[in-house]
Design a protein around this motif. Structure first.
Motif, PDB file in Angstrom:
ATOM      1  N   ALA A   1      89.138   9.005  47.122  1.00  0.00           N
ATOM      2  CA  ALA A   1      88.169   8.276  47.951  1.00  0.00           C
ATOM      3  C   ALA A   1      87.591   7.072  47.202  1.00  0.00           C
ATOM      4  O   ALA A   1      87.147   6.102  47.803  1.00  0.00           O
ATOM      5  CB  ALA A   1      87.049   9.213  48.376  1.00  0.00           C
ATOM      6  N   MET A   2      87.613   7.148  45.871  1.00  0.00           N
ATOM      7  CA  MET A   2      87.129   6.020  45.053  1.00  0.00           C
ATOM      8  C   MET A   2      88.248   4.995  44.800  1.00  0.00           C
ATOM      9  O   MET A   2      88.051   4.016  44.095  1.00  0.00           O
ATOM     10  CB  MET A   2      86.634   6.529  43.692  1.00  0.00           C
ATOM     11  CG  MET A   2      85.430   7.449  43.759  1.00  0.00           C
ATOM     12  SD  MET A   2      85.091   8.181  42.130  1.00  0.00           S
ATOM     13  CE  MET A   2      84.288   6.814  41.279  1.00  0.00           C
ATOM     14  N   ASN A   3      89.443   5.290  45.348  1.00  0.00           N
ATOM     15  CA  ASN A   3      90.636   4.451  45.123  1.00  0.00           C
ATOM     16  C   ASN A   3      91.177   4.556  43.699  1.00  0.00           C
ATOM     17  O   ASN A   3      91.704   3.583  43.159  1.00  0.00           O
ATOM     18  CB  ASN A   3      90.383   2.985  45.490  1.00  0.00           C
ATOM     19  CG  ASN A   3      90.397   2.773  46.981  1.00  0.00           C
ATOM     20  OD1 ASN A   3      91.025   3.560  47.701  1.00  0.00           O
ATOM     21  ND2 ASN A   3      89.694   1.758  47.447  1.00  0.00           N
ATOM     22  N   PHE A   4      91.005   5.726  43.104  1.00  0.00           N
ATOM     23  CA  PHE A   4      91.625   6.012  41.809  1.00  0.00           C
ATOM     24  C   PHE A   4      92.679   7.097  42.000  1.00  0.00           C
ATOM     25  O   PHE A   4      92.446   8.071  42.739  1.00  0.00           O
ATOM     26  CB  PHE A   4      90.598   6.565  40.803  1.00  0.00           C
ATOM     27  CG  PHE A   4      89.713   5.530  40.178  1.00  0.00           C
ATOM     28  CD1 PHE A   4      90.232   4.625  39.267  1.00  0.00           C
ATOM     29  CD2 PHE A   4      88.359   5.479  40.477  1.00  0.00           C
ATOM     30  CE1 PHE A   4      89.405   3.675  38.667  1.00  0.00           C
ATOM     31  CE2 PHE A   4      87.530   4.530  39.892  1.00  0.00           C
ATOM     32  CZ  PHE A   4      88.055   3.630  38.982  1.00  0.00           C
ATOM     33  N   ALA A   5      93.800   6.970  41.298  1.00  0.00           N
ATOM     34  CA  ALA A   5      94.720   8.098  41.184  1.00  0.00           C
ATOM     35  C   ALA A   5      94.247   8.937  40.008  1.00  0.00           C
ATOM     36  O   ALA A   5      93.540   8.435  39.123  1.00  0.00           O
ATOM     37  CB  ALA A   5      96.136   7.598  40.945  1.00  0.00           C
ATOM     38  N   ARG A   6      94.654  10.202  39.985  1.00  0.00           N
ATOM     39  CA  ARG A   6      94.257  11.073  38.872  1.00  0.00           C
ATOM     40  C   ARG A   6      94.720  10.505  37.534  1.00  0.00           C
ATOM     41  O   ARG A   6      94.037  10.603  36.529  1.00  0.00           O
ATOM     42  CB  ARG A   6      94.873  12.460  39.111  1.00  0.00           C
ATOM     43  CG  ARG A   6      94.093  13.603  38.565  1.00  0.00           C
ATOM     44  CD  ARG A   6      94.729  14.896  39.020  1.00  0.00           C
ATOM     45  NE  ARG A   6      94.814  15.828  37.915  1.00  0.00           N
ATOM     46  CZ  ARG A   6      93.920  16.777  37.665  1.00  0.00           C
ATOM     47  NH1 ARG A   6      92.883  16.936  38.441  1.00  0.00           N
ATOM     48  NH2 ARG A   6      94.078  17.569  36.630  1.00  0.00           N
ATOM     49  N   GLY A   7      95.893   9.867  37.560  1.00  0.00           N
ATOM     50  CA  GLY A   7      96.442   9.318  36.318  1.00  0.00           C
ATOM     51  C   GLY A   7      95.745   8.044  35.847  1.00  0.00           C
ATOM     52  O   GLY A   7      96.033   7.560  34.754  1.00  0.00           O
ATOM     53  N   ASP A   8      94.855   7.500  36.677  1.00  0.00           N
ATOM     54  CA  ASP A   8      94.130   6.282  36.269  1.00  0.00           C
ATOM     55  C   ASP A   8      92.977   6.623  35.330  1.00  0.00           C
ATOM     56  O   ASP A   8      92.542   5.786  34.543  1.00  0.00           O
ATOM     57  CB  ASP A   8      93.515   5.578  37.488  1.00  0.00           C
ATOM     58  CG  ASP A   8      94.570   4.996  38.413  1.00  0.00           C
ATOM     59  OD1 ASP A   8      95.674   4.703  37.936  1.00  0.00           O
ATOM     60  OD2 ASP A   8      94.272   4.848  39.618  1.00  0.00           O
ATOM     61  N   VAL A   9      92.431   7.835  35.485  1.00  0.00           N
ATOM     62  CA  VAL A   9      91.232   8.213  34.724  1.00  0.00           C
ATOM     63  C   VAL A   9      91.630   9.220  33.641  1.00  0.00           C
ATOM     64  O   VAL A   9      92.796   9.612  33.558  1.00  0.00           O
ATOM     65  CB  VAL A   9      90.161   8.829  35.662  1.00  0.00           C
ATOM     66  CG1 VAL A   9      89.811   7.860  36.772  1.00  0.00           C
ATOM     67  CG2 VAL A   9      90.620  10.165  36.234  1.00  0.00           C
ATOM     68  N   TYR A  10      90.658   9.622  32.823  1.00  0.00           N
ATOM     69  CA  TYR A  10      90.933  10.674  31.841  1.00  0.00           C
ATOM     70  C   TYR A  10      89.983  11.833  32.127  1.00  0.00           C
ATOM     71  O   TYR A  10      88.805  11.612  32.431  1.00  0.00           O
ATOM     72  CB  TYR A  10      90.734  10.173  30.410  1.00  0.00           C
ATOM     73  CG  TYR A  10      91.399  11.071  29.392  1.00  0.00           C
ATOM     74  CD1 TYR A  10      92.720  10.862  29.011  1.00  0.00           C
ATOM     75  CD2 TYR A  10      90.724  12.154  28.842  1.00  0.00           C
ATOM     76  CE1 TYR A  10      93.350  11.705  28.108  1.00  0.00           C
ATOM     77  CE2 TYR A  10      91.342  12.999  27.935  1.00  0.00           C
ATOM     78  CZ  TYR A  10      92.650  12.770  27.573  1.00  0.00           C
ATOM     79  OH  TYR A  10      93.282  13.611  26.678  1.00  0.00           O
ATOM     80  N   ILE A  11      90.513  13.051  32.063  1.00  0.00           N
ATOM     81  CA  ILE A  11      89.723  14.240  32.374  1.00  0.00           C
ATOM     82  C   ILE A  11      89.821  15.225  31.211  1.00  0.00           C
ATOM     83  O   ILE A  11      90.927  15.547  30.761  1.00  0.00           O
ATOM     84  CB  ILE A  11      90.233  14.926  33.668  1.00  0.00           C
ATOM     85  CG1 ILE A  11      90.301  13.919  34.829  1.00  0.00           C
ATOM     86  CG2 ILE A  11      89.342  16.103  34.040  1.00  0.00           C
ATOM     87  CD1 ILE A  11      91.010  14.453  36.068  1.00  0.00           C
TER      88      ILE A  11
END
Ligand code: SF4
Length: 263
Positions: A131-141
């Motif tokens: 919904a924020m226009n991020f893919a999971r691979g764009d961020v770090y978790i």
């Protein structure tokens, strides 16, 4: 400092790190930056990227994270967790992410798959990111704890990590943050906040406003598991408002539709 002298300093610090229980006074990230010729004024931490500061290159970040991952996978500092875990759960995502999420500890699904936030709460986090226009691979978790908190035989669910467990594992997370150098950190839930900042406050007091961790803007919001337990639109809206603040901070475009979610 001349290169031969610098090489000697780096070699000496590496030797102390390998052979001593006492941590040397420079992190591996600091060493990498010294090697790259970066000016470092505070040896205890690396300042986040600034428009004028030099950043670690993506490939350097990936290599440094791999080295920590290997140390974590062999870690037995919490003997009880090292015995009970299926595997360690290090972290996942883009080593160069501008947005980094921090949770508390792996649950049963994460312990089985070796990846953070893959259970129901993780799937909800992935939907929030979308919904924020991020893919999971764009961020770090990543989590504060890299091992699943052990459970008594025959019991179900998860238990929160203890303060001692979090303190023991925290240095790995600190290194991850130093390497990734995100523009924004997000702590998911009060336990993650306690692990990161050492403060115990209610989410009512903490969430929805900016804090800082080592000069990095830190947003505190509810853990997705809370939203699974409490499906009220008003609670979803609170988390979404926190995400809108993050998008604004990152100077990401926000559509009218995004602004109006859960209103
Ligand atoms: S929780 Fe962290 S410090 Fe404890 S054994 Fe696992 S990796 Fe090591």
């Amino acid at each position: 400092m001349t290169q031969p002298a610098l090489d000697l300093v780096i070699a000496a610090l590496e030797t102390i790190r390998e052979k001593s229980d006492r941590a040397p006074r420079a992190s591996r990230v600091a060493l990498a930056r010294l090697q790259a010729g970066d000016p470092i004024t505070d040896s205890s931490r690396v300042a986040p990227a600034s428009p004028t500061g030099r950043r670690l290159q993506s490939q350097d970040k990936a290599a440094l994270l791999t080295e920590i991952r290997e140390r974590v996978s062999a870690c037995t500092k919490c003997a009880h967790l090292a015995c009970s875990r299926t595997q360690t759960v290090f972290g996942v995502g883009n080593p160069d992410a501008e947005l980094m999420f921090i949770g508390e500890a792996p649950g049963a699904d994460e312990d089985r798959q070796g990846e953070p936030f893959v259970g129901r709460a993780g799937q909800l986090l992935t939907r929030i990111l979308k919904a924020m226009n991020f893919a999971r691979g764009d961020v770090y978790i990543a989590n504060i704890l890299k091992c699943r908190p052990d459970m008594a035989a025959g019991s179900f669910g998860n238990r929160p990590p203890t303060p001692t467990e979090m303190q023991t594992c925290r240095p790995y997370l600190v290194e991850q943050i130093e390497i990734i150098q995100p523009s924004v950190l997000v702590a998911l839930g009060a336990v993650a906040v306690e692990g990161l900042l050492g403060t115990r406050e209610t989410m009512r007091e903490l969430r929805g406003r900016w804090h800082t961790y080592n000069s990095i803007p830190l947003m505190i919001t509810y853990h997705p598991a809370y939203l699974l337990r409490n499906q009220a639109p008003s609670e979803k809206r609170k988390v979404w408002e926190d995400m809108l603040q993050i998008l604004e901070r990152l100077e990401r475009p926000i559509s009218e539709r995004q602004r109006n979610y859960f209103l």
